[in-house]
Design a protein around this motif. Structure first.
Motif, short mmCIF file in Angstrom:
data_model
loop_
_atom_site.label_atom_id
_atom_site.label_comp_id
_atom_site.label_asym_id
_atom_site.label_seq_id
_atom_site.Cartn_x
_atom_site.Cartn_y
_atom_site.Cartn_z
N GLU A 83 4.89 15.83 9.17
CA GLU A 83 3.91 14.75 9.08
C GLU A 83 4.03 14.02 7.74
OE1 GLU A 83 -0.94 14.27 9.13
OE2 GLU A 83 -0.04 15.96 10.22
N LEU A 84 4.25 14.79 6.66
CA LEU A 84 4.42 14.17 5.34
C LEU A 84 5.66 13.30 5.30
CD1 LEU A 84 3.53 17.11 2.89
CD2 LEU A 84 2.21 15.02 3.29
N LEU A 85 6.74 13.77 5.94
CA LEU A 85 7.99 13.00 5.95
C LEU A 85 7.81 11.68 6.70
CD1 LEU A 85 10.53 15.91 6.56
CD2 LEU A 85 10.35 14.52 4.48
N VAL A 86 7.03 11.72 7.80
CA VAL A 86 6.75 10.48 8.55
C VAL A 86 5.97 9.51 7.68
CG1 VAL A 86 5.46 9.53 10.50
CG2 VAL A 86 6.87 11.58 10.81
N GLN A 87 4.93 10.04 7.00
CA GLN A 87 4.13 9.18 6.10
C GLN A 87 4.99 8.62 4.97
OE1 GLN A 87 0.83 11.53 4.75
NE2 GLN A 87 -0.12 11.65 6.78
N TYR A 88 5.90 9.44 4.47
CA TYR A 88 6.78 9.02 3.36
C TYR A 88 7.70 7.88 3.82
CZ TYR A 88 10.70 9.36 0.02
OH TYR A 88 11.68 9.08 -0.90
N GLU A 89 8.26 8.01 5.04
CA GLU A 89 9.12 6.95 5.59
C GLU A 89 8.33 5.67 5.78
OE1 GLU A 89 12.42 6.68 6.06
OE2 GLU A 89 12.51 8.61 5.01
N ASN A 90 7.10 5.82 6.29
CA ASN A 90 6.25 4.64 6.48
C ASN A 90 5.96 3.96 5.15
OD1 ASN A 90 6.13 4.98 9.23
ND2 ASN A 90 4.20 6.15 9.18
N LEU A 91 5.73 4.79 4.12
CA LEU A 91 5.43 4.26 2.78
C LEU A 91 6.62 3.47 2.24
CD1 LEU A 91 3.19 4.45 0.53
CD2 LEU A 91 4.53 6.31 -0.43
N LYS A 92 7.83 4.03 2.44
CA LYS A 92 9.03 3.36 1.93
C LYS A 92 9.31 2.04 2.65
CE LYS A 92 12.20 6.54 2.28
NZ LYS A 92 13.60 7.02 2.20
N HIS A 129 -0.58 1.93 6.37
CA HIS A 129 -1.24 1.98 5.06
C HIS A 129 -1.29 3.43 4.57
CE1 HIS A 129 -2.34 -2.23 5.39
NE2 HIS A 129 -2.74 -1.98 6.65
N SER A 130 -0.15 4.11 4.62
CA SER A 130 -0.09 5.51 4.22
C SER A 130 -0.29 5.65 2.72
CB SER A 130 1.27 6.11 4.58
OG SER A 130 1.43 6.08 5.98
N PHE A 131 -0.96 6.78 2.34
CA PHE A 131 -1.10 7.12 0.92
C PHE A 131 -0.80 8.61 0.78
CE2 PHE A 131 -3.49 8.87 -2.64
CZ PHE A 131 -2.99 8.06 -3.67
N LEU A 132 0.06 8.93 -0.15
CA LEU A 132 0.44 10.33 -0.36
C LEU A 132 -0.08 10.81 -1.71
CD1 LEU A 132 4.14 10.24 0.88
CD2 LEU A 132 2.21 11.36 2.01
N GLU A 133 -0.61 12.03 -1.71
CA GLU A 133 -1.06 12.65 -2.95
C GLU A 133 0.15 13.07 -3.80
OE1 GLU A 133 -4.11 12.90 -3.95
OE2 GLU A 133 -5.25 12.45 -2.12
N GLU A 134 -0.12 13.33 -5.07
CA GLU A 134 0.94 13.79 -5.97
C GLU A 134 1.59 15.07 -5.45
OE1 GLU A 134 1.37 15.46 -10.57
OE2 GLU A 134 -0.45 14.37 -9.97
N GLU A 135 0.76 15.99 -4.97
CA GLU A 135 1.29 17.27 -4.46
C GLU A 135 2.19 17.04 -3.25
OE1 GLU A 135 -0.28 21.48 -2.52
OE2 GLU A 135 -1.75 20.09 -3.40
N PHE A 193 4.16 14.48 -2.72
CA PHE A 193 5.48 14.08 -3.22
C PHE A 193 6.27 15.29 -3.72
CE2 PHE A 193 3.70 9.74 -3.48
CZ PHE A 193 4.74 9.04 -2.88
N GLU A 194 5.58 16.21 -4.36
CA GLU A 194 6.26 17.43 -4.85
C GLU A 194 6.85 18.21 -3.68
OE1 GLU A 194 3.79 19.81 -7.43
OE2 GLU A 194 3.00 18.02 -8.42
N ARG A 195 6.09 18.30 -2.58
CA ARG A 195 6.58 19.04 -1.40
C ARG A 195 7.77 18.32 -0.76
NH1 ARG A 195 2.07 20.93 2.67
NH2 ARG A 195 3.90 21.99 3.50
N ILE A 196 7.72 17.01 -0.74
CA ILE A 196 8.82 16.22 -0.15
C ILE A 196 10.09 16.38 -0.99
CG2 ILE A 196 9.62 13.89 0.35
CD1 ILE A 196 6.60 13.27 1.03
N ILE A 197 9.93 16.33 -2.32
CA ILE A 197 11.09 16.54 -3.21
C ILE A 197 11.71 17.91 -2.95
CG2 ILE A 197 11.82 16.80 -5.61
CD1 ILE A 197 9.42 14.83 -6.28
N GLY A 213 18.35 12.22 -1.79
CA GLY A 213 17.04 12.09 -1.15
C GLY A 213 15.93 12.62 -2.04
N ALA A 214 16.20 13.75 -2.70
CA ALA A 214 15.20 14.34 -3.60
C ALA A 214 14.92 13.43 -4.79
CB ALA A 214 15.69 15.71 -4.08
N LEU A 215 15.98 12.84 -5.34
CA LEU A 215 15.82 11.95 -6.49
C LEU A 215 15.03 10.69 -6.09
CD1 LEU A 215 16.51 11.41 -9.46
CD2 LEU A 215 18.64 10.36 -8.70
#
Length: 473
Positions: free
Chosen positions: A15-24, A29-35, A37-41, A52-54
């Protein structure tokens, strides 16, 4: 408690990866918390997708530019891609927001080491030790010990591990490591004091008892080592390394039966090893039980058929029993693997001599002399063989060569004496006998074993008696 945590975690990251792709891509109107992003990295990093991590780290920093955690993760990825200077710049930036994060120091250390700046790495870690306590300080000490190891400052590795154990006596990693470094640096006395202190606090710490025993063993206090190993075994009856080392200590004390018991316990507890079978074979050999010695040497040989030494040891048991044919077979096997080993040629020469195959024996003894020109045993074996074969002229020639090669070892004066007597030249024989008696009168036994008929000569008896008065023979 969640019944399927792995499944739920996978759903969350998807679910986070989908939100991340939408954000990019700007969808929704996705918003991701700091934590998040840490999990996605971490997700990309674990799959070795460093680009991808960078990208995820840089995207996260667009939204959270003051996040020390995201900066540290970005620096970690830059290190993995060998961009060391960029990583250091990012870490300097992260330090402005959180100067107490231990990962800053560890990653900076990695960067300095990669840039071959050991002094900076050491200074950084030594300064950091003043800032941290508890587990974080322990982590830094381990890091510092690795730096010293890389740059071959081995005594300082020992010092770091000692500091760890003074702060945390039960630290297993440090206990395992310091055993090796004690042996490597020879700092056994310090190790003994340290581990006695640990045992005072933790009397049932089997690793501390083991390390204490190993340190005693390092300074050849084998009885004390065995006592300490016994304590380790009482605490952990399956401590195979304690039995293994105890077996070695018993061997050093020539207590071969006890050594066999300890080493057989190793075989019960772990997978069989060539070295254990060989050690048990050695013990039986020393006890004169040649059949059992052979059984264990052969077991070792089956595990490592390319080890020529094991065939040689089997041959040695047959030599002890004067079974020359069997000894020759095993020496043949050893020499197929390593032909020119002096010990093998010496043993083969002995067997051939006992079989009265003198010319073959001489060839093997000659190999020994060519390999080790100053070796007394090789010259002696050759000369005795020539004497038994009746080649007395050659005996004299080789005695002269041996005296020259071995800096005039007295033994060869006696053999020359025997050679001259055998050629009917008593005057020269007595001259060489006197030279030998002047230098090493006890060695006269060697010549009398080889040629007892010499005692029928009165001049020989008188000469020996004269030296007996001043020397015990």
């Amino acid at each position: 408690m969640r019944e399927h945590p792995y499944s739920e975690d996978r759903e969350e990251i998807n679910e986070l990866l989908v939100q991340y792709e939408n954000l990019k891509t700007g969808r929704g109107h996705s918003f991701l918390e700091e934590e998040a992003f840490e999990r996605i990295i971490d997700y990309f990093d674990e799959r070795d997708d460093l680009p991808g991590a960078l990208e995820a780290a840089e995207t996260g920093l667009e939204y959270f530019p003051y996040s020390s955690q995201l900066l540290i993760k970005k620096a970690d990825i830059l290190l993995a891609t060998r961009k060391y200077h960029e990583a250091l710049e990012v870490l300097e930036h992260a330090e402005l927001f959180d100067s107490q994060d231990i990962n800053l120091f560890i990653l900076k250390t990695d960067a300095y080491l990669a840039l071959d700046q050991q002094e900076k790495a050491v200074q950084l870690l030594e300064d950091a030790l003043q800032l941290f306590t508890g587990e974080e300080r322990i982590d830094l000490l381990f890091e510092l010990s690795d730096v010293y190891d890389d740059y071959e400052e081995f005594d300082k590795v020992f010092d770091c591990l000692k500091m760890i154990l003074q702060e945390e006596p039960g630290n297993e990693e440090a206990l395992y490591k310091i055993c090796f470094w004690t042996d490597f640096t020879g700092r056994n006395e310090e190790s003994i004091k340290l581990h006695l202190q640990i045992i005072d606090e933790q009397p049932f710490n089997e690793l501390a008892w083991f390390n204490l025993a190993a340190s005693y063993q390092g300074i050849k206090l084998y009885e004390k080592a065995i006592d300490a190993y016994q304590y380790a075994i009482v605490i952990d009856e399956k401590f195979d390394y304690a039995y293994r080392n105890m077996g070695d200590a018993y061997i050093r004390l020539r207590k071969y039966k006890e050594a066999i018991e300890a080493l057989e316990k190793v075989l019960e507890l772990t997978r069989p090893e060539e070295v254990i079978y060989e050690a048990i074979g050695h013990c039986y050999h020393r006890l004169g039980n040649f059949a059992q010695a052979r059984i264990h040497y052969r077991k070792a040989s089956h595990m490592n058929p390319e080890d020529s030494k094991l065939y040689y040891k089997i041959a040695a048991t047959y030599i002890s029993e004067q079974q020359w044919d069997n000894a020759v077979k095993n020496l043949d096997s050893a020499m197929r693997l390593q032909k020119s080993v002096p010990e093998y040629n010496l043993a083969m020469g002995q067997c051939k001599m006992e079989q009265e195959k003198y010319k073959e024996a001489i060839q093997y003894f000659s190999v020994v002399i060519r390999s080790k020109a100053k070796n007394v045993a090789g010259w002696e074996a050759l000369i005795r063989c020539l004497f038994k074969a009746g080649f007395y002229e050659e005996v004299l020639e080789q005695c002269r060569a041996a005296l020259k090669a071995t800096d005039e070892k007295p033994l060869f004066y006696f053999y020359a004496c025997a050679g001259y007597f055998s050629l009917g030249m008593p005057k020269e024989a007595l001259l060489y006998l006197e030279h030998g008696m002047e230098k090493a009168p006890k060695l006269v036994k060697k010549i009398l074993e080889l040629m007892p008929a010499m005692l029928q000569n009165n001049q020989v008896v008188d000469l020996i008696a004269r030296y007996k008065k001043g020397h015990k023979i």
